[in-house]
Design a protein around this motif. Structure first.
Motif, PDB file in Angstrom:
ATOM      1  N   TYR A  53       4.153  -1.570   3.810  1.00  0.00           N
ATOM      2  CA  TYR A  53       4.390  -0.158   4.143  1.00  0.00           C
ATOM      3  C   TYR A  53       5.843   0.054   4.573  1.00  0.00           C
ATOM      4  O   TYR A  53       6.550   0.900   4.028  1.00  0.00           O
ATOM      5  CB  TYR A  53       3.433   0.281   5.250  1.00  0.00           C
ATOM      6  N   ARG A  57       8.832   1.587   2.201  1.00  0.00           N
ATOM      7  CA  ARG A  57       9.350   2.847   2.725  1.00  0.00           C
ATOM      8  C   ARG A  57      10.859   2.761   2.941  1.00  0.00           C
ATOM      9  O   ARG A  57      11.593   3.722   2.692  1.00  0.00           O
ATOM     10  CB  ARG A  57       8.654   3.187   4.031  1.00  0.00           C
ATOM     11  N   ASP A  60      12.586   2.809  -0.784  1.00  0.00           N
ATOM     12  CA  ASP A  60      12.461   4.151  -1.356  1.00  0.00           C
ATOM     13  C   ASP A  60      13.298   4.311  -2.617  1.00  0.00           C
ATOM     14  O   ASP A  60      14.115   5.220  -2.745  1.00  0.00           O
ATOM     15  CB  ASP A  60      12.828   5.207  -0.313  1.00  0.00           C
ATOM     16  N   TRP A  65       8.851   6.829  -2.900  1.00  0.00           N
ATOM     17  CA  TRP A  65       7.967   6.293  -1.856  1.00  0.00           C
ATOM     18  C   TRP A  65       6.716   7.150  -1.744  1.00  0.00           C
ATOM     19  O   TRP A  65       5.600   6.655  -1.751  1.00  0.00           O
ATOM     20  CB  TRP A  65       8.695   6.226  -0.519  1.00  0.00           C
ATOM     21  N   ARG A  66       6.903   8.449  -1.639  1.00  0.00           N
ATOM     22  CA  ARG A  66       5.773   9.369  -1.530  1.00  0.00           C
ATOM     23  C   ARG A  66       6.077  10.613  -2.362  1.00  0.00           C
ATOM     24  O   ARG A  66       6.481  11.648  -1.837  1.00  0.00           O
ATOM     25  CB  ARG A  66       5.548   9.735  -0.068  1.00  0.00           C
ATOM     26  N   VAL A  70       1.035  13.123  -3.652  1.00  0.00           N
ATOM     27  CA  VAL A  70       0.449  11.936  -3.028  1.00  0.00           C
ATOM     28  C   VAL A  70       0.193  12.278  -1.560  1.00  0.00           C
ATOM     29  O   VAL A  70       1.008  12.017  -0.687  1.00  0.00           O
ATOM     30  CB  VAL A  70       1.380  10.708  -3.160  1.00  0.00           C
ATOM     31  N   GLU A  71      -0.934  12.890  -1.331  1.00  0.00           N
ATOM     32  CA  GLU A  71      -1.311  13.309   0.020  1.00  0.00           C
ATOM     33  C   GLU A  71      -2.816  13.108   0.183  1.00  0.00           C
ATOM     34  O   GLU A  71      -3.610  13.948  -0.257  1.00  0.00           O
ATOM     35  CB  GLU A  71      -0.949  14.783   0.234  1.00  0.00           C
ATOM     36  N   SER A 136       0.905   5.533  -8.255  1.00  0.00           N
ATOM     37  CA  SER A 136       1.644   6.769  -7.977  1.00  0.00           C
ATOM     38  C   SER A 136       2.741   6.616  -6.931  1.00  0.00           C
ATOM     39  O   SER A 136       3.120   7.595  -6.303  1.00  0.00           O
ATOM     40  CB  SER A 136       0.666   7.862  -7.536  1.00  0.00           C
ATOM     41  N   GLY A 137       3.217   5.438  -6.687  1.00  0.00           N
ATOM     42  CA  GLY A 137       4.301   5.230  -5.736  1.00  0.00           C
ATOM     43  C   GLY A 137       3.932   4.179  -4.703  1.00  0.00           C
ATOM     44  O   GLY A 137       2.804   3.693  -4.637  1.00  0.00           O
ATOM     45  N   TYR A 139       3.685   4.441  -1.360  1.00  0.00           N
ATOM     46  CA  TYR A 139       2.704   4.889  -0.367  1.00  0.00           C
ATOM     47  C   TYR A 139       1.289   4.800  -0.931  1.00  0.00           C
ATOM     48  O   TYR A 139       0.370   4.336  -0.254  1.00  0.00           O
ATOM     49  CB  TYR A 139       3.012   6.325   0.057  1.00  0.00           C
ATOM     50  N   ALA A 140       1.103   5.248  -2.163  1.00  0.00           N
ATOM     51  CA  ALA A 140      -0.218   5.219  -2.780  1.00  0.00           C
ATOM     52  C   ALA A 140      -0.715   3.783  -2.944  1.00  0.00           C
ATOM     53  O   ALA A 140      -1.904   3.497  -2.721  1.00  0.00           O
ATOM     54  CB  ALA A 140      -0.185   5.927  -4.131  1.00  0.00           C
TER      55      ALA A 140
END
Length: 160
Positions: A53, A57, A60, A65-66, A70-71, A136-137, A139-140
């Protein structure tokens, strides 16, 4: 040179196996060391995702990253975390009740199992509702890995 062997129906002397009996204290120590190693391995798996993580992050690359979309929904996360916390509390109560010889441990352990299974099913529903995937990145990817590890650890702890 031939090796000496006993016929299959020959009985061993009584003192031949005396040195191999393990005492209950040794079994307890073996269990304690085994559980400590299992706990350490589980912590290391989770720390691997914490590292991923922060590492991804901080990199990036290309602002991925996000990315937009992507939420993850927070409602599922709160319900899953609450179910797992209540399951752990119910299991702790069941363990203490069983040590005291009370009969309430059966109901408490059943509640702990139901809450753990609810958390796993809720996680599967969350996966079905999320509009993004692990590709999808960063974070995902960490999200899917972290939550999948939670499901695996929960199912393994409910197994016995």
């Amino acid at each position: 040179m031939e090796s000496a062997s006993l016929p299959p129906d020959a009985a061993l002397p009584a003192d031949a196996t005396a040195g191999y009996a393990e005492t209950p204290e040794l079994h307890e120590r073996i269990d304690r060391v085994g559980f400590a190693l299992l706990a350490a391995a589980t912590v290391m798996f989770f720390l691997g995702f914490v590292f991923a993580y922060f590492y991804l992050r901080s990199l990036d690359n290309n602002g991925l990253w996000r990315p937009a979309g992507v939420e993850p929904p927070s409602g599922y996360g709160v319900a899953i975390a609450a179910a797992l916390a209540l399951s752990a509390l119910a299991f702790g109560f069941a363990a203490r009740s069983a040590k005291r010889g009370e009969g309430t441990w059966v109901a408490a352990s059943g509640i702990a199992r139901v809450l753990g299974l609810f958390a796993c099913v809720a996680q599967c529903f969350e996966y079905a509702q999320i509009p993004f995937g692990p590709e999808s990145g960063g974070y995902a990817s960490v999200f899917f890995g972290w939550t999948a590890l939670y499901v695996v650890v929960t199912l393994l702890s409910l197994w016995r």
